[in-house]
Design an enzyme around this catalytic site. Structure first.
Site, mmCIF file in Angstrom:
data_model
loop_
_atom_site.group_PDB
_atom_site.id
_atom_site.type_symbol
_atom_site.label_atom_id
_atom_site.label_comp_id
_atom_site.label_asym_id
_atom_site.label_seq_id
_atom_site.Cartn_x
_atom_site.Cartn_y
_atom_site.Cartn_z
ATOM 1 N N LEU A 62 -0.089 -4.023 -0.997
ATOM 2 C CA LEU A 62 1.074 -3.744 -0.147
ATOM 3 C C LEU A 62 2.375 -3.864 -0.926
ATOM 4 O O LEU A 62 3.439 -3.571 -0.382
ATOM 5 C CB LEU A 62 1.117 -4.735 1.013
ATOM 6 C CG LEU A 62 0.284 -4.386 2.239
ATOM 7 C CD1 LEU A 62 0.420 -5.511 3.236
ATOM 8 C CD2 LEU A 62 0.712 -3.071 2.846
ATOM 9 N N GLY A 83 -1.114 -11.837 1.436
ATOM 10 C CA GLY A 83 -0.158 -12.522 0.577
ATOM 11 C C GLY A 83 -0.831 -13.582 -0.255
ATOM 12 O O GLY A 83 -2.012 -13.891 -0.074
ATOM 13 N N SER A 121 4.145 -20.166 7.829
ATOM 14 C CA SER A 121 3.419 -21.372 7.423
ATOM 15 C C SER A 121 4.222 -22.629 7.745
ATOM 16 O O SER A 121 5.462 -22.596 7.819
ATOM 17 C CB SER A 121 3.176 -21.311 5.911
ATOM 18 O OG SER A 121 2.772 -22.558 5.421
ATOM 19 N N ASN A 122 3.504 -23.722 7.878
ATOM 20 C CA ASN A 122 4.154 -25.036 8.025
ATOM 21 C C ASN A 122 5.007 -25.349 6.793
ATOM 22 O O ASN A 122 5.896 -26.191 6.866
ATOM 23 C CB ASN A 122 3.108 -26.123 8.267
ATOM 24 C CG ASN A 122 2.193 -26.345 7.082
ATOM 25 O OD1 ASN A 122 2.461 -27.190 6.229
ATOM 26 N ND2 ASN A 122 1.111 -25.589 6.984
ATOM 27 N N HIS A 123 4.755 -24.651 5.677
ATOM 28 C CA HIS A 123 5.542 -24.928 4.475
ATOM 29 C C HIS A 123 6.947 -24.321 4.547
ATOM 30 O O HIS A 123 7.781 -24.627 3.699
ATOM 31 C CB HIS A 123 4.763 -24.506 3.235
ATOM 32 C CG HIS A 123 3.488 -25.278 3.117
ATOM 33 N ND1 HIS A 123 3.467 -26.644 2.865
ATOM 34 C CD2 HIS A 123 2.196 -24.905 3.305
ATOM 35 C CE1 HIS A 123 2.211 -27.071 2.881
ATOM 36 N NE2 HIS A 123 1.423 -26.034 3.144
ATOM 37 N N TYR A 146 6.444 -21.064 -2.214
ATOM 38 C CA TYR A 146 5.598 -20.411 -1.209
ATOM 39 C C TYR A 146 6.248 -20.499 0.176
ATOM 40 O O TYR A 146 6.358 -19.501 0.900
ATOM 41 C CB TYR A 146 4.223 -21.081 -1.218
ATOM 42 C CG TYR A 146 3.346 -20.776 -0.039
ATOM 43 C CD1 TYR A 146 2.758 -19.524 0.110
ATOM 44 C CD2 TYR A 146 3.099 -21.741 0.937
ATOM 45 C CE1 TYR A 146 1.946 -19.247 1.203
ATOM 46 C CE2 TYR A 146 2.285 -21.479 2.026
ATOM 47 C CZ TYR A 146 1.713 -20.216 2.156
ATOM 48 O OH TYR A 146 0.919 -19.950 3.245
ATOM 49 N N LYS A 150 7.811 -17.658 2.975
ATOM 50 C CA LYS A 150 7.491 -17.585 4.406
ATOM 51 C C LYS A 150 8.771 -17.582 5.236
ATOM 52 O O LYS A 150 8.872 -16.874 6.236
ATOM 53 C CB LYS A 150 6.574 -18.741 4.813
ATOM 54 C CG LYS A 150 5.195 -18.676 4.178
ATOM 55 C CD LYS A 150 4.468 -17.392 4.550
ATOM 56 C CE LYS A 150 3.063 -17.330 4.004
ATOM 57 N NZ LYS A 150 2.380 -16.068 4.333
#
Ligand SMILES: NC(=O)c1ccc[n+]([C@@H]2O[C@H](COP(=O)([O-])OP(=O)(O)OC[C@H]3O[C@@H](n4cnc5c(N)ncnc54)[C@H](O)[C@@H]3O)[C@@H](O)[C@H]2O)c1
Length: 279
Positions: A62, A83, A121-123, A146, A150
């Protein structure tokens, strides 16, 4: 459960060969068999295991704009899971996590896609302390490169939901694995079945732009997930459904766990300039 609500007719799943992509694809292959959807396109840079009548499998990256535009063509909804799924070097994160979603969103606008579900993400909020309960209005507080990718995806989705017709549904997924394995998962775990429930909500609910948490029915979770509940998410799995053995005894100060304290890969400061990453 919201599974019987009408779904968009044509759905693209990106990252279909991955852990979550396989689960979602499997669920949507069944939805195709049941006549709930009429077209399913599964995309990954790696080979995708699933196939069947009405299922179109595309193996491509992508990160290429043309590929993203071809992928979105004639689709009503996109479940964007593709990803790099952990901390990494920029050379890997930029194409897979930044360029890919940017191209995909442009393609969604041009091809009249109704909605994009994004695996955040929680990150993206990983530097909030574990003692602070946050909800969907909590601004990003990333714990890693990362996590920053997000947050980029979330803000891209917000911008496009404001300036274009494309609706955005950002799922801040906690820890979505076959089973809980660490003490931290008691706060962050989401079962595959509950993830599918959340995806069903994203595909069927009425909204413009939403942030929700991808987490099961954990008793003392970090996140107030009332926004997801308001939209129809009803997690069914509790610790007794996903804890099957001894949990690794993790103890973290920050919601992102080890991501918050791990150094950035590939950039070591000179001696004497090291710092503890505790905020
Ligand atoms: N599983 C979790 O606990 C969790 C938690 C938070 C967020 N997420 C996010 O959810 C998504 C899915 O997670 P997962 O656990 O299935 O990860 P995964 O690594 O198993 O799957 C990601 C998939 O994306 C594909 N991919 C990577 N770069 C691509 C590209 N340029 N073009 C096309 N495909 C590409 C990979 O081949 C892989 O199949 C990821 O975006 C991840 O960051 C997962």
């Amino acid at each position: 459960m919201s599974e019987k609500k009408p779904l968009p007719r044509s759905i693209l799943v990106t990252g279909a060969a991955g852990r979550l992509g396989h689960q979602v694809s499997d669920h949507l292959v069944q939805a195709l068999r049941d006549g709930r959807i009429s077209r399913l396109r599964l995309l990954d840079i790696e080979p995708t295991a699933l196939s069947g009548p009405g299922v179109e499998v595309v193996q491509t990256s992508l990160a290429g704009r043309e590929a993203a535009f071809a992928a979105a063509e004639s689709m009503d909804a996109i479940v964007h899971l593709a990803g790099v799924s952990s901390e990494n070097e920029w050379e890997n994160l930029v194409p897979a996590n930044l360029a890919a979603i940017a191209h995909l969103y442009d393609a969604a606008v041009v091809h009249g896609v109704d909605r994009v579900l994004f695996a955040s993400s929680n990150h993206a909020i990983g530097f909030y302390p574990v003692t602070q309960r946050i909800d969907h209005t909590a601004p990003g507080l990333v714990d890693s490169r990362y996590g920053l990718t997000k947050l980029f995806g979330e803000e891209l989705a917000r911008l496009y939901a404001t300036k274009t017709p494309v609706r955005g549904f950002c799922m801040r997924i906690g820890s979505c694995f076959p089973a809980a394995t660490a003490a931290r998962h008691m706060y962050t775990y989401q079962s595959f079945a509950d993830f599918i429930r959340l995806v069903e909500v994203g595909l069927s609910a009425d909204y413009r732009f939403e942030i929700v948490y991808g987490v099961s029915d954990v008793p003392d979770g970090y996140w107030d997930n009332s926004n997801a509940f308001r939209l129809g998410y009803q997690p069914a799995d509790k610790p007794e459904d996903f804890v099957f053995g001894e949990l690794e005894p993790t103890q973290y100060d920050f919601q992102g766990g080890s991501f918050a304290t791990d150094p950035l890969p590939g950039v070591t400061p000179p001696p004497g300039r090291l710092r503890d990453s505790g905020r």
